[in-house]
Motif scaffolding. Structure first.
Motif, mmCIF file in Angstrom:
data_model
loop_
_atom_site.group_PDB
_atom_site.id
_atom_site.type_symbol
_atom_site.label_atom_id
_atom_site.label_comp_id
_atom_site.label_asym_id
_atom_site.label_seq_id
_atom_site.Cartn_x
_atom_site.Cartn_y
_atom_site.Cartn_z
ATOM 1 N N GLU A 159 56.860 55.409 69.442
ATOM 2 C CA GLU A 159 58.324 55.859 69.582
ATOM 3 C C GLU A 159 58.493 56.536 67.466
ATOM 4 O O GLU A 159 59.838 57.207 67.448
ATOM 5 C CB GLU A 159 58.677 54.387 69.666
ATOM 6 C CG GLU A 159 59.468 53.672 71.118
ATOM 7 C CD GLU A 159 59.542 52.446 71.131
ATOM 8 O OE1 GLU A 159 59.687 51.492 70.303
ATOM 9 O OE2 GLU A 159 59.708 51.947 72.466
ATOM 10 N N ASP A 162 58.553 59.973 67.092
ATOM 11 C CA ASP A 162 59.883 60.524 67.338
ATOM 12 C C ASP A 162 60.978 60.235 66.624
ATOM 13 O O ASP A 162 61.647 61.269 66.488
ATOM 14 C CB ASP A 162 59.731 60.644 68.754
ATOM 15 C CG ASP A 162 58.934 60.453 69.894
ATOM 16 O OD1 ASP A 162 58.428 61.967 69.957
ATOM 17 O OD2 ASP A 162 58.996 60.293 70.966
ATOM 18 N N LYS A 163 60.804 59.417 66.190
ATOM 19 C CA LYS A 163 61.918 59.041 65.306
ATOM 20 C C LYS A 163 61.477 59.389 63.807
ATOM 21 O O LYS A 163 63.111 59.004 62.520
ATOM 22 C CB LYS A 163 62.101 57.748 65.846
ATOM 23 C CG LYS A 163 62.724 56.989 66.514
ATOM 24 C CD LYS A 163 62.967 55.529 66.602
ATOM 25 C CE LYS A 163 62.767 54.973 68.499
ATOM 26 N NZ LYS A 163 63.343 53.158 67.806
#
Length: 338
Positions: A159, A162-163
């Motif tokens: 995750e 993407d952040k």
């Protein structure tokens, strides 16, 4: 180190496991054996010193590959199997703490391999899973065959891709999440000694992060890399952000980590390496687990045995690699505990 009177209770559940480990104490190499290895003129002489040790079964591999990697991986596998078979279900989290450094390293390797789209298996250290298993799970999003704790960490890591575009900050976020997860999981152990061990890990990690940041003159807010839940509060450590490196060192000399700071600072300025910090950290943990020797059978005794085994493997690898590449004996010695 300020001595705490730890009340470590014996647990009859671990009588057999601890009796088994007691017979394995002979595996650990004597000081004279390590000294012989340190004095090796070349890899063949080092290998010769291994012939009458528990590591003799790996000699053919070491001779052919000129590597110590398989020795470590095989011994780690043996450790994981022992813990899986001997620990109570509610004590399995001890393995997450024992291999904290390797598991965190592996997560970073997987993330980096995905971002750069390159094969980094040579940097991976197999513990519970292989490189392909974790990378495939991360890429496909199918975590069914992955250990639940590892899967949780891996999902968080994916995750982050993407952040967070900054890889350095991504690593630091992952490190924070992982340490918090391990701290939460070891609460099930109900062991003050092991919990305090992790608190010391957090303190020392914070100290090294601050030291590196100041020594390398990094333009990075302390909030990115300071961890909570150590003995030295995060708020206390954050106060050094605007102070000089000399002031920070002087203040740390008033803590339990004084010896580590003093020796590490000297080595860094004289040799340009952080290795003395790592050696002093290892010595700190050896000393910290000293109370366990007065007990008979418990989780702490099992944990201490394999922590000691890990450190021995680390030092043997350092010695072999140094000897293989003709590193000066004194420089190898500076990195290992004898």
């Amino acid at each position: 180190m300020v001595r705490i009177d730890y009340d470590i209770s014996d647990d009859s559940y671990y009588l057999f496991a601890c009796a088994e480990l007691m017979t394995r104490e002979v595996e650990f190499l004597e000081e004279s054996k390590i000294e012989r290895m340190l004095g090796s003129e070349g890899p063949d002489e080092f290998i010769g010193a291994l012939r009458d040790t528990v590591y003799s079964k790996y000699i053919n591999y070491i001779e052919k590959s000129r590597s110590f990697e398989k020795v470590i991986i095989s011994e780690y596998s043996t450790t994981v199997n022992f813990l899986d078979q001997r620990l109570k279900p509610e004590h399995q989290a001890a393995g997450d703490l024992l291999f904290l450094e390797e598991n965190l390293h592996n997560l970073k390797v997987i993330v980096k391999s995905i971002i750069l789209d390159i094969d980094l298996r040579e940097l991976f250290v197999p513990i519970l899973h292989s490189y392909d298993e974790l990378r495939d799970a991360a890429v496909t999003g199918d975590y069914r065959e992955v250990d639940p704790v590892v899967a949780e960490m891996l999902k968080f890591a994916v995750e982050l891709i993407d952040k967070q575009e900054n890889y350095r900050l991504m690593e630091l976020e992952l490190e924070k999440f992982y340490l918090e997860r391990v701290l939460n999981s070891i609460e099930t152990l109900n062991s003050r000694l092991i919990t305090d061990y992790l608190k010391h890990i957090i303190d020392i990690l914070n100290i090294k992060n601050i030291y590196r940041s100041k020594y390398l003159a990094e333009d990075l807010s302390f909030d990115y890399f300071l961890h909570e839940n150590g003995f030295l509060p995060k708020e206390f450590m954050a106060k050094f952000e605007g102070e000089s490196l000399d002031f920070f060192v002087k203040e740390m000399e008033r803590t339990d980590y004084a010896d580590m700071i003093i020796k590490g600072t000297y080595a860094l300025h004289s040799e340009g390496t952080f290795s003395s910090f790592e050696k002093s950290e290892d010595l700190f943990y050896f000393d910290f687990f000293d109370p366990v020797k007065y007990t008979v059978s418990n989780l702490e005794k099992v944990f201490q045995f394999f922590l000691r085994k890990k450190l021995e493997l680390k030092y043997l690898s350092i010695i072999f690699t140094g000897v293989l590449h003709g590193v000066e004996n004194s420089k190898i010695r500076n990195k290992v505990k004898v």
